[in-house]
Design an enzyme around this catalytic site. Sequence first.
Site: not given
Length: 336
Positions: A111, A194, A197
């Site tokens: 991240k 993946k 959202k």
Amino acid sequence: MKRIFSGIQPSGGFTLGNYLGAIKNWVALQKDFECIYCIVDLHAITMFQKPEDLRANSRLGAATLLAAGIDPRKHKIMLQSMVPAHAQLAWVFNCVARLGWMNRMTQFKDKAGKDRDSASLGLYAYPSLMAADILVYKATHVPVGEDQKQHLELTRDIAQKFNHDYGLDFFPLTEPLIFGEATRVMSLRDGSKKMSKSDPSDFSRINLTDSAEQIAEKIKKAKTDPHPVPDAPPASEATRAERPEAYNLMGIYAALADTTMAAVAKEHGGKQFSAFKNALTELAVAKLGSITSEMRRLEKDPGAVDAVLRDGSERCRAMADPILDEVYRIVGFLKP
Ligand code: TRP
């Protein structure tokens, strides 16, 4: 006693990936465990969130759990920021966890990316807060995806070091519950990524607020390859990587139908994808219809969702506060 804790981030809408990978399992666990399900808004702000989006997504998260069938009276649906003991215990854990442990966390590395200096301190401490979420209730089991396994190991390390440092057997060593195949739902546009959202293309995902027409259109446009439906599950990761989109649709079908990839391959193997996609659409609309319609009803009744969060969080405070009190006493905080 067996107690479950799990959390979901309100950092965007909720997708079929969240449902099949997590929420569907959470629903099933209600039968055998005492369950606490948390909307982790403290974790969400480790990456900047627009305040109005965070509020909306926290409500949406709670609505999703309700619509999926979590019973808020028998169990708890709560908001992390409404139970201060999570953050309070996290501070104590920041003083238990070692820098060397944190430096091994692969999610932080992913991240934070290359520019680690501009990642927030919160992103670095994220797993310590996660340990506090779990241990402030002395939860015994945590359902998580593969990607969170390392954080759960850290949780056990923190519990063990705390117990050792203070010479007590205070925190349990929490067990992960890892769920089986097809929990990894990939993008409908790129089977190597993946379902997320945050993907810029809405066609990459099925949102739990999508209508039947939207679901049909997205499955129709989902990427495939020119070959027929595989007649066996992938023998290895390498086989899967040869036809990631094909196996992804098979996996989604299997998860929605509560069956195995092998059973889906037996029934649909050799068919053209156009026919398989029709079957998948029918199944998805049938399985998700009651959830999506309940979501739309709850969207019009934010007061009801807020009431569930207030009540769940209040009951969680009553559980967490005495455990935090004990910790404060153990570490030597004076209570004058
Ligand atoms: N880190 C988890 C995720 O991104 C969310 C989470 C926060 C969590 N606290 C938790 C999961 C405690 C399990 C237990 O999926």
